[in-house]
Design an enzyme around this catalytic site. Structure first.
Site, short mmCIF file in Angstrom:
data_model
loop_
_atom_site.label_atom_id
_atom_site.label_comp_id
_atom_site.label_asym_id
_atom_site.label_seq_id
_atom_site.Cartn_x
_atom_site.Cartn_y
_atom_site.Cartn_z
N CYS A 179 52.11 16.67 108.08
CA CYS A 179 52.13 18.16 108.74
C CYS A 179 50.80 18.35 109.20
O CYS A 179 50.21 17.49 109.39
CB CYS A 179 52.42 19.04 107.56
N THR A 180 50.52 19.49 109.45
CA THR A 180 49.27 19.98 110.18
C THR A 180 48.25 19.54 109.55
O THR A 180 47.16 18.84 110.24
CB THR A 180 49.44 21.52 110.64
#
Length: 300
Positions: A179-180
């Site tokens: 994810c980020t």
């Protein structure tokens, strides 16, 4: 290379917190005194957020957050922005610092195997590994790892449904997620382990750490990484991408979208022009004029 005026910190740490209203008030006051903008979330399970300020001011706030929340034990990533990336400061109390609504997912008790950015390419090149992007659809549109699966979720809470409908612990024995910044993967990996998956890996520090660490000529990343501020996207070396965002519909825009006749800054884009009412368009134009006037005053 941008003129590095604003220093940006993306951070999170899963840790048990109590007396949250008092912590909220003290943290907000400390940040406001130093001109910090952005958002911090406090919950019984920890702290999460992205904030920005002048370098010296942000450094003072990060020292404060480390003293009171041990944030440097978690994930912290610094980058820069040419312009003020957030309008104001928010320090909010939440039930979860990343909402999944699955009590069995508790990263403070059970979490997947962290994979350093330097080891990620080797892991995802393994044909027995399936790679899953745990972000939402509007984020994956502008960039993903090559060959990653996109659950096409609108919110992170839908990740549970994706797992139950598409994955099987007996068949999918090796799962790698990203994810980020790493926070959603921590919770997603905890959830999957609680539901019988045996080998669950996640990218330590997320896409941002990978883009900061891995040279562009060795990358498995394609496109830009969506970020939740005015920069919209980040590329290798944590440089700002060419993407913009349509305020009308919140869609990230490619360069060709910006050249489209339907694009009007702060108002519309090719994705929303057909559903935009005259009343909504006029309201957005007034808001855009106010923002431009505010920016002009700040520059003078």
């Amino acid at each position: 290379m941008i003129d590095e005026c604003w220093k940006v910190a993306a951070l999170y740490y899963f840790t048990a917190l109590d007396d949250l209203p008092a912590k909220q008030a003290a943290t907000k006051a400390f940040c406001l005194e130093r001109g910090i903008c952005g958002t911090l979330l406090l919950a019984p399970e920890g702290i999460n957020g992205t904030i920005a300020g002048m370098p010296d001011d942000l450094d003072q706030v990060m020292a404060y957050l480390d003293t009171h929340f041990d944030v440097m034990k978690g994930e912290v990533k610094f980058s820069a922005a040419a312009d003020k990336p957030f309008q104001r400061l928010k320090v909010r109390l939440k039930k979860e610092i990343v909402t999944l609504r699955a009590p069995e997912a508790d990263p403070t008790k059970l979490v997947g195997t962290y994979v350093e950015p330097e080891d990620w390419n080797k892991l995802v090149d393994d044909p027995d590994v399936i790679m899953i992007d745990t972000r939402n659809l509007y984020e994956t549109k502008i960039g993903m790892f090559k060959d990653a699966l996109d659950p096409n979720t609108q919110t992170f809470t839908q990740f549970k449904d994706y797992v139950s409908k598409n994955l099987d612990p007996a068949k999918n024995r090796k799962v790698a997620m990203y994810c980020t910044g790493g926070i959603r993967c921590e919770k997603a990996s905890s959830y999957m382990l609680a539901h019988g998956f045996e080998e669950v890996y996640h990218l330590k520090g997320g896409i941002l750490k990978y883009l900061e660490t891995i040279p562009a000529d060795q990358t498995r990343w394609e496109g830009s990484c969506f970020v939740f501020d005015k920069r919209i996207g980040i590329d290798h070396g944590l440089q700002e991408s060419v993407h913009k965002m349509c305020f009308g519909c919140r869609e990230p825009l490619e360069p060709e979208d910006i050249k489209h006749a339907a694009y009007e800054p702060g108002v519309s884009c090719p994705h929303c022009i057909d559903t935009l009412t005259p009343e909504r368009a006029e309201g957005l134009r007034m808001r855009q004029q106010q923002l431009m006037a505010q920016k002009s005053n700040e520059q003078h």
